[in-house]
Design a protein around this motif. Structure first.
Motif, PDB file in Angstrom:
ATOM      1  N   PRO A  37       0.857  -1.183   0.000  1.00 26.79           N
ATOM      2  CA  PRO A  37       0.000   0.000   0.000  1.00 26.79           C
ATOM      3  C   PRO A  37       0.895   1.235   0.000  1.00 26.79           C
ATOM      4  CG  PRO A  37      -0.162  -1.187   2.085  1.00 26.79           C
ATOM      5  CD  PRO A  37       0.697  -2.004   1.187  1.00 26.79           C
ATOM      6  N   ALA A  38       0.444   2.246  -0.657  1.00 21.27           N
ATOM      7  CA  ALA A  38       1.239   3.463  -0.783  1.00 21.27           C
ATOM      8  C   ALA A  38       1.687   3.924   0.596  1.00 21.27           C
ATOM      9  CB  ALA A  38       0.411   4.551  -1.446  1.00 21.27           C
ATOM     10  N   GLY A  39       2.869   4.439   0.671  1.00 22.78           N
ATOM     11  CA  GLY A  39       3.361   4.964   1.938  1.00 22.78           C
ATOM     12  C   GLY A  39       4.068   3.918   2.760  1.00 22.78           C
ATOM     13  N   LEU A  40       3.945   2.655   2.369  1.00 24.28           N
ATOM     14  CA  LEU A  40       4.622   1.610   3.117  1.00 24.28           C
ATOM     15  C   LEU A  40       5.707   0.971   2.270  1.00 24.28           C
ATOM     16  CD1 LEU A  40       1.700  -0.008   5.079  1.00 24.28           C
ATOM     17  CD2 LEU A  40       3.372   1.647   5.834  1.00 24.28           C
ATOM     18  N   ALA A  72       8.647   1.639   2.095  1.00 25.31           N
ATOM     19  CA  ALA A  72       9.895   1.487   2.836  1.00 25.31           C
ATOM     20  C   ALA A  72       9.779   0.468   3.965  1.00 25.31           C
ATOM     21  CB  ALA A  72      10.319   2.838   3.410  1.00 25.31           C
ATOM     22  N   ALA A  73       8.572  -0.011   4.220  1.00 25.63           N
ATOM     23  CA  ALA A  73       8.388  -0.960   5.323  1.00 25.63           C
ATOM     24  C   ALA A  73       8.820  -2.352   4.889  1.00 25.63           C
ATOM     25  CB  ALA A  73       6.926  -0.988   5.741  1.00 25.63           C
ATOM     26  N   PRO A  74       9.383  -3.125   5.817  1.00 22.38           N
ATOM     27  CA  PRO A  74       9.764  -4.491   5.469  1.00 22.38           C
ATOM     28  C   PRO A  74       8.531  -5.272   5.021  1.00 22.38           C
ATOM     29  CG  PRO A  74      10.484  -3.900   7.699  1.00 22.38           C
ATOM     30  CD  PRO A  74       9.576  -2.821   7.224  1.00 22.38           C
ATOM     31  N   GLU A 115       5.847  -8.085   4.748  1.00 21.12           N
ATOM     32  CA  GLU A 115       5.359  -9.133   5.637  1.00 21.12           C
ATOM     33  C   GLU A 115       4.824 -10.241   4.751  1.00 21.12           C
ATOM     34  OE1 GLU A 115       2.615  -7.768   8.637  1.00 21.12           O
ATOM     35  OE2 GLU A 115       3.473  -5.761   8.471  1.00 21.12           O
ATOM     36  N   ASP A 152       2.614 -12.509   5.095  1.00 17.21           N
ATOM     37  CA  ASP A 152       1.171 -12.745   5.014  1.00 17.21           C
ATOM     38  C   ASP A 152       0.391 -11.463   4.733  1.00 17.21           C
ATOM     39  OD1 ASP A 152       1.625 -11.470   7.366  1.00 17.21           O
ATOM     40  OD2 ASP A 152       0.181 -12.652   8.519  1.00 17.21           O
ATOM     41  N   ALA A 153       1.123 -10.401   4.401  1.00 16.15           N
ATOM     42  CA  ALA A 153       0.423  -9.130   4.145  1.00 16.15           C
ATOM     43  C   ALA A 153      -0.354  -9.229   2.838  1.00 16.15           C
ATOM     44  CB  ALA A 153       1.422  -7.981   4.082  1.00 16.15           C
ATOM     45  N   PRO A 154      -1.610  -8.787   2.864  1.00 15.01           N
ATOM     46  CA  PRO A 154      -2.483  -8.945   1.705  1.00 15.01           C
ATOM     47  C   PRO A 154      -2.440  -7.736   0.792  1.00 15.01           C
ATOM     48  CG  PRO A 154      -3.724  -8.108   3.565  1.00 15.01           C
ATOM     49  CD  PRO A 154      -2.275  -8.139   3.996  1.00 15.01           C
ATOM     50  N   TRP A 155      -1.234  -7.217   0.537  1.00 10.48           N
ATOM     51  CA  TRP A 155      -1.129  -5.991  -0.254  1.00 10.48           C
ATOM     52  C   TRP A 155      -1.893  -6.086  -1.567  1.00 10.48           C
ATOM     53  CZ3 TRP A 155      -0.198  -3.534   3.641  1.00 10.48           C
ATOM     54  CH2 TRP A 155       0.941  -3.640   4.420  1.00 10.48           C
ATOM     55  N   LEU A 156      -2.363  -4.932  -2.008  1.00  8.70           N
ATOM     56  CA  LEU A 156      -3.079  -4.879  -3.283  1.00  8.70           C
ATOM     57  C   LEU A 156      -2.093  -4.962  -4.451  1.00  8.70           C
ATOM     58  CD1 LEU A 156      -5.633  -1.961  -2.653  1.00  8.70           C
ATOM     59  CD2 LEU A 156      -5.944  -4.399  -2.229  1.00  8.70           C
ATOM     60  N   THR A 157      -2.531  -5.575  -5.529  1.00 10.65           N
ATOM     61  CA  THR A 157      -1.722  -5.522  -6.754  1.00 10.65           C
ATOM     62  C   THR A 157      -1.829  -4.128  -7.350  1.00 10.65           C
ATOM     63  OG1 THR A 157      -3.541  -6.104  -8.236  1.00 10.65           O
ATOM     64  CG2 THR A 157      -2.333  -7.942  -7.233  1.00 10.65           C
ATOM     65  N   GLU A 161      -5.259  -3.495  -8.725  1.00 10.30           N
ATOM     66  CA  GLU A 161      -6.262  -3.297  -7.673  1.00 10.30           C
ATOM     67  C   GLU A 161      -6.105  -1.926  -7.036  1.00 10.30           C
ATOM     68  OE1 GLU A 161      -6.513  -8.024  -6.407  1.00 10.30           O
ATOM     69  OE2 GLU A 161      -5.172  -6.646  -5.356  1.00 10.30           O
TER      70      GLU A 161
END
Lengths: 172, 172
Positions: free
Chosen positions: A9-12, A14-16, A18, A20-25, A28
């Protein structure tokens, strides 16, 4: 589902990651952003244009809902549910609208389940006066920008989502 | 445009027809209603689910916007424009968020154009913690309910509308 182009997701960014994170394609995400933007900007634009009639968009909604109810009135609790507001917030709004002569709050004889909001004649006349301009706004900024295939495709996509969301009301 | 099935806006069925009234057709009206309902119910549902993290949806939006800005900060006037709020309303919101330790308001040395809102480390950590659940909500209630063709068709329909509406900002 296309997972090859999965993005954070935008803004993340730089975050490691995860696992199991369900990030959007990407596909999407661009739709989700477009939906949010249109929802928000369209409400903003329609509000500004209703403001030329000195009418808030939330007040317009109340006028429409009451105009569609039998005897142009509705129990305050039902009106709060219909407009997704808390009873106290609706109560403030109705007080304002009562001062403007658009609605009237009355107890219903023989009904102990509380107050009703009634649409006044003045409220009805204002709605009739404002509605054509409002519909022109809805056309100019949304409906007339879609061809017939898009009108139907969007409806087919949105109608089951609306039904799903209605089913969740009151649950968490 | 299909005008054969032209209908009055809901609630005005009893009003005399006006010849130049631009009423929506039945197909247009069902889409417009579905759009309004999904916009509103979806925001309501996402708000409730963010509430489980004690976070308001407007606050989540601020965290996202700041997290995407260079140095995770933004001038208050720009942040108000980005979130479509008045400066005074944003100011109240930022005061609340500052008390919660999520953002920090600071003057920028050498920049006389006013205050900046900065995302704090705590705000960033909260966003990272909450974002996966929020994305799950967006999937469950919207994205995963559309097939790939619908994802693309809706995007193609909405993107030009979003662009049109962005162009109207600040004008009336």
């Amino acid at each position: 589902m296309d997972t090859q182009t999965s993005t954070e997701p935008a803004g993340l960014a730089a975050a490691p990651a995860e696992d199991d994170a369900p990030w959007l394609t990407a596909r999407e995400q661009r739709l989700w952003r477009a939906h949010l933007e249109v929802s928000k900007l369209l409400e903003y634009q329609l509000s500004r244009e209703l403001g030329q009639h000195d009418l808030a968009i939330n007040d317009y909604e109340i006028l429409v809902v009451l105009s569609e109810s039998p005897e142009r009135r509705m129990r305050m609790t039902d009106l709060a549910a219909a407009t997704l507001q808390s009873k106290s917030r609706l109560s403030h709004q109705i007080t304002r609208m009562e001062s403007a002569g658009l609605v009237l709050r009355q107890e219903c004889p023989g009904d102990r389940r509380g107050l009703y909001a009634h649409l006044t004649e003045h409220g009805w006349e204002l709605l009739r006066k404002v509605a054509p301009d409002h519909v022109r706004s809805v056309r100019a900024h949304f409906v007339d920008r879609l061809d017939e295939a898009q009108l139907d495709a969007m409806y087919e996509a949105l109608a089951p989502i609306a039904e799903h969301l209605r089913g969740l009301r009151g649950k968490l």
